[in-house]
Motif scaffolding. Structure first.
Motif, PDB file in Angstrom:
ATOM      1  N   UNK A  43      45.416  44.860  39.587  1.00 13.84           N
ATOM      2  CA  UNK A  43      44.022  45.281  39.748  1.00 13.84           C
ATOM      3  C   UNK A  43      43.740  45.666  41.196  1.00 13.84           C
ATOM      4  N   UNK A  44      44.327  44.922  42.131  1.00 11.16           N
ATOM      5  CA  UNK A  44      44.139  45.251  43.539  1.00 11.16           C
ATOM      6  C   UNK A  44      44.654  46.645  43.862  1.00 11.16           C
ATOM      7  N   UNK A  45      45.826  46.987  43.319  1.00 12.54           N
ATOM      8  CA  UNK A  45      46.368  48.330  43.547  1.00 12.54           C
ATOM      9  C   UNK A  45      45.481  49.389  42.900  1.00 12.54           C
ATOM     10  N   UNK A  46      44.994  49.094  41.688  1.00 12.44           N
ATOM     11  CA  UNK A  46      44.175  50.072  40.973  1.00 12.44           C
ATOM     12  C   UNK A  46      42.861  50.347  41.703  1.00 12.44           C
ATOM     13  N   UNK A  47      42.277  49.301  42.292  1.00 14.79           N
ATOM     14  CA  UNK A  47      40.991  49.456  42.974  1.00 14.79           C
ATOM     15  C   UNK A  47      41.138  49.732  44.469  1.00 14.79           C
ATOM     16  N   UNK A  48      42.358  49.590  44.975  1.00 18.91           N
ATOM     17  CA  UNK A  48      42.561  49.811  46.399  1.00 18.91           C
ATOM     18  C   UNK A  48      41.961  48.718  47.258  1.00 18.91           C
ATOM     19  N   UNK A  49      41.994  47.474  46.746  1.00 16.23           N
ATOM     20  CA  UNK A  49      41.448  46.337  47.486  1.00 16.23           C
ATOM     21  C   UNK A  49      42.483  45.221  47.505  1.00 16.23           C
ATOM     22  N   UNK A  50      42.194  44.173  48.265  1.00 15.54           N
ATOM     23  CA  UNK A  50      43.127  43.056  48.374  1.00 15.54           C
ATOM     24  C   UNK A  50      43.055  42.155  47.148  1.00 15.54           C
ATOM     25  N   UNK A  51      44.082  41.328  46.983  1.00 14.44           N
ATOM     26  CA  UNK A  51      44.083  40.359  45.888  1.00 14.44           C
ATOM     27  C   UNK A  51      42.951  39.355  46.057  1.00 14.44           C
ATOM     28  N   UNK A  52      42.611  39.039  47.302  1.00 16.59           N
ATOM     29  CA  UNK A  52      41.512  38.098  47.554  1.00 16.59           C
ATOM     30  C   UNK A  52      40.204  38.653  46.993  1.00 16.59           C
ATOM     31  N   UNK A  53      39.982  39.948  47.184  1.00 17.50           N
ATOM     32  CA  UNK A  53      38.762  40.584  46.667  1.00 17.50           C
ATOM     33  C   UNK A  53      38.737  40.534  45.144  1.00 17.50           C
ATOM     34  N   UNK A  54      39.878  40.849  44.528  1.00 19.45           N
ATOM     35  CA  UNK A  54      39.964  40.790  43.065  1.00 19.45           C
ATOM     36  C   UNK A  54      39.740  39.364  42.586  1.00 19.45           C
ATOM     37  N   UNK A  55      40.336  38.401  43.294  1.00 16.12           N
ATOM     38  CA  UNK A  55      40.215  36.999  42.876  1.00 16.12           C
ATOM     39  C   UNK A  55      38.750  36.546  42.905  1.00 16.12           C
ATOM     40  N   UNK A  56      37.996  36.999  43.903  1.00 13.30           N
ATOM     41  CA  UNK A  56      36.570  36.662  43.965  1.00 13.30           C
ATOM     42  C   UNK A  56      35.821  37.231  42.762  1.00 13.30           C
ATOM     43  N   UNK A  57      36.110  38.483  42.435  1.00 15.02           N
ATOM     44  CA  UNK A  57      35.428  39.131  41.310  1.00 15.02           C
ATOM     45  C   UNK A  57      35.754  38.427  40.000  1.00 15.02           C
ATOM     46  N   UNK A  58      37.032  38.122  39.798  1.00 10.74           N
ATOM     47  CA  UNK A  58      37.467  37.473  38.563  1.00 10.74           C
ATOM     48  C   UNK A  58      36.888  36.063  38.462  1.00 10.74           C
ATOM     49  N   UNK A  59      36.844  35.345  39.586  1.00 13.93           N
ATOM     50  CA  UNK A  59      36.303  33.984  39.583  1.00 13.93           C
ATOM     51  C   UNK A  59      34.834  33.986  39.178  1.00 13.93           C
ATOM     52  N   UNK A  60      34.081  34.957  39.668  1.00  6.67           N
ATOM     53  CA  UNK A  60      32.661  35.041  39.315  1.00  6.67           C
ATOM     54  C   UNK A  60      32.489  35.329  37.822  1.00  6.67           C
ATOM     55  N   UNK A  61      33.346  36.184  37.277  1.00 12.34           N
ATOM     56  CA  UNK A  61      33.258  36.495  35.850  1.00 12.34           C
ATOM     57  C   UNK A  61      33.679  35.300  35.002  1.00 12.34           C
ATOM     58  N   UNK A  62      34.632  34.527  35.498  1.00 19.32           N
ATOM     59  CA  UNK A  62      35.025  33.307  34.786  1.00 19.32           C
ATOM     60  C   UNK A  62      33.887  32.290  34.813  1.00 19.32           C
TER      61      UNK A  62
END
Length: 246
Positions: A43-62
């Motif tokens: 997801x980080x590669x697809x969005x062009x962001x870091x894994x930390x950024x993706x992890x924050x987004x996923x954590x909020x959705x969880x």
């Protein structure tokens, strides 16, 4: 796949932009309940962001109950559909509470009509000119639209019912407290079809989206007292029955 649409100059944190994009993809059915999402790295590669950024987004959705993370397996879309099956005769509010959900309701229309206008089943045993309360409501799970229900009740049986404002009132609770009614049984018939134009916007889906059409005839000790027609979103409602050999 490279995902477009993030704007680093917008002032909106990137993790919120990723969260909104992921939520939209879930809502659009790109990932269905029970399906595993790509990894944080993918997801980080697809969005062009870091894994930390993706992890924050996923954590909020969880935290919101949209996704569920399983150790060693990945992140999955949580199955939040309401599962109806064999149960007691209850109101929609009680049914959702028993399933661990928070029911909501919004009155879409309340009017006095005649039985002949509504094409009621013969079991209701009503003359064509019998006056009926027609109560049309949007039923929700929290803030999520689940279905549109139209209840029809004879006013000869329930005098004064049409004068009650059901904006913040339970229909079944009112019937019990004011008229002493206790439901005994109900017969429900399910068919599958597409959502009509008139209901699509209210339910938040495109016209033609899959839906359950449910007709319910409810009885008390004196006979049938209610006929309900429901249109339930197919992606948020399902039916499960347990079958046994005779």
């Amino acid at each position: 796949m490279i995902v477009k649409g993030l704007d680093p100059t917008s002032g909106v944190p990137l993790y919120l932009q990723v969260e909104r994009s992921l939520q939209q993809r879930v809502d659009d059915g790109e990932w269905v309940p029970g399906q595993r999402l790509p990894t944080e790295e993918e997801l980080g590669r697809a969005y062009g962001v870091s894994r930390v950024t993706v992890r924050q987004a996923v954590a909020r959705m969880a935290d919101r109950g949209v996704l569920v993370r399983e150790q060693g397996r990945g992140t999955f879309v949580r199955d939040t559909r309401l599962t109806a099956g064999a149960r007691w005769v209850t109101s929609f509010t009680t049914e959702l509470a028993q399933l661990g959900h928070n029911a909501g309701s919004r009155v879409l229309g309340q009017a006095v009509v005649t039985a002949g206008e509504e094409g009621l089943p013969p079991e209701m045993q009503l003359a064509a000119d019998a006056r009926m309360l027609r109560l049309r409501r949007l039923r929700t799970d929290g803030s999520r639209p689940v279905g549109v229900q139209t209840a029809l009740l004879p006013l000869d049986r329930f005098p004064g019912l049409a004068d009650i404002d059901f904006t913040d009132r339970s229909l079944y609770q009112t019937l019990n407290e004011r008229y002493g009614l206790v439901p005994r049984e109900a017969v429900e018939t399910f068919t599958v079809g597409g959502v009509l134009d008139e209901d699509a916007a209210t339910l938040g889906v495109a016209a033609g989206a899959h839906a359950f059409y449910v007709e319910r005839l409810t009885f008390d000790a004196h006979g049938p007292f209610e006929h309900v027609r429901s249109v339930m979103r197919g992606d948020r409602y399902r039916v499960r029955l347990a079958l046994r050999t005779p």
